[in-house]
Design a protein around this motif. Structure first.
Motif, PDB file in Angstrom:
ATOM      1  N   GLU A  46      -8.094  -0.227  15.680  1.00  0.00           N
ATOM      2  CA  GLU A  46      -6.899   0.432  15.169  1.00  0.00           C
ATOM      3  C   GLU A  46      -7.217   1.273  13.941  1.00  0.00           C
ATOM      4  O   GLU A  46      -8.110   0.930  13.146  1.00  0.00           O
ATOM      5  N   LYS A  58      -2.726   8.738   4.784  1.00  0.00           N
ATOM      6  CA  LYS A  58      -1.760   7.993   5.573  1.00  0.00           C
ATOM      7  C   LYS A  58      -2.345   6.619   5.873  1.00  0.00           C
ATOM      8  O   LYS A  58      -3.561   6.448   5.877  1.00  0.00           O
ATOM      9  N   TYR A  59      -1.446   5.655   6.128  1.00  0.00           N
ATOM     10  CA  TYR A  59      -1.849   4.274   6.331  1.00  0.00           C
ATOM     11  C   TYR A  59      -1.065   3.651   7.470  1.00  0.00           C
ATOM     12  O   TYR A  59       0.096   4.007   7.717  1.00  0.00           O
ATOM     13  N   VAL A  60      -1.687   2.685   8.107  1.00  0.00           N
ATOM     14  CA  VAL A  60      -0.937   1.864   9.054  1.00  0.00           C
ATOM     15  C   VAL A  60       0.024   0.998   8.249  1.00  0.00           C
ATOM     16  O   VAL A  60      -0.256   0.619   7.098  1.00  0.00           O
ATOM     17  N   ASP A  61       1.173   0.696   8.821  1.00  0.00           N
ATOM     18  CA  ASP A  61       2.219  -0.015   8.071  1.00  0.00           C
ATOM     19  C   ASP A  61       1.728  -1.345   7.491  1.00  0.00           C
ATOM     20  O   ASP A  61       2.110  -1.738   6.380  1.00  0.00           O
ATOM     21  N   SER A  62       0.864  -2.022   8.203  1.00  0.00           N
ATOM     22  CA  SER A  62       0.446  -3.363   7.785  1.00  0.00           C
ATOM     23  C   SER A  62      -0.392  -3.369   6.510  1.00  0.00           C
ATOM     24  O   SER A  62      -0.556  -4.432   5.894  1.00  0.00           O
ATOM     25  N   GLN A  64      -0.007  -0.692   4.098  1.00  0.00           N
ATOM     26  CA  GLN A  64       0.669   0.155   3.115  1.00  0.00           C
ATOM     27  C   GLN A  64       0.964  -0.638   1.849  1.00  0.00           C
ATOM     28  O   GLN A  64       1.501  -1.749   1.905  1.00  0.00           O
TER      29      GLN A  64
END
Length: 121
Positions: A46, A58-62, A64
């Protein structure tokens, strides 16, 4: 020849921090986006974080608010500062560059060998 090499992985307790580094080597002129991916056992790889050549991130929500991606264009380096680590962050972390200009060429989709991050509870 262009290569990406990661470093900085290891074992840390939950709540701790690690800083990953990725160095791109070769006669590099410029690098487009630089990214960090991870792959946990039994799961798909991922995208964790990305930074453009201009510094947009940008970041994956988990992750952030816990992870910070940054880069040093002069050194052809990308970093991932990981704070407040959780056991679910355990994975092999891979550095990726989507486009690299070097010598008179352009190459696509470069990957490092990966570095293991293990977070104990």
């Amino acid at each position: 020849q262009v290569q990406l090499v990661e470093s900085g992985g290891g074992l840390v307790q939950a709540g701790g921090s690690l800083r990953l580094s990725c160095a791109a080597s070769g006669n590099i002129v410029s690098i487009n986006a630089m990214l960090w991916y991870r792959q946990a056992p039994g799961k798909q790889r991922e995208l964790v974080a990305a930074v453009t050549s201009g510094g947009s991130t940008k970041y994956v929500d988990s992750v952030q608010g816990r992870f910070t991606i940054s880069r040093d264009n002069a050194k052809n380096m990308v970093y991932l500062q990981m704070n407040s680590l959780k056991p679910e962050d355990t994975a092999v972390y891979y550095c990726n560059a989507d486009r690299i200009y070097y010598d008179d060429y352009v190459g696509y989709d470069y990957w490092g060998q990966g570095t293991q991050v293990t977070v104990s509870s």
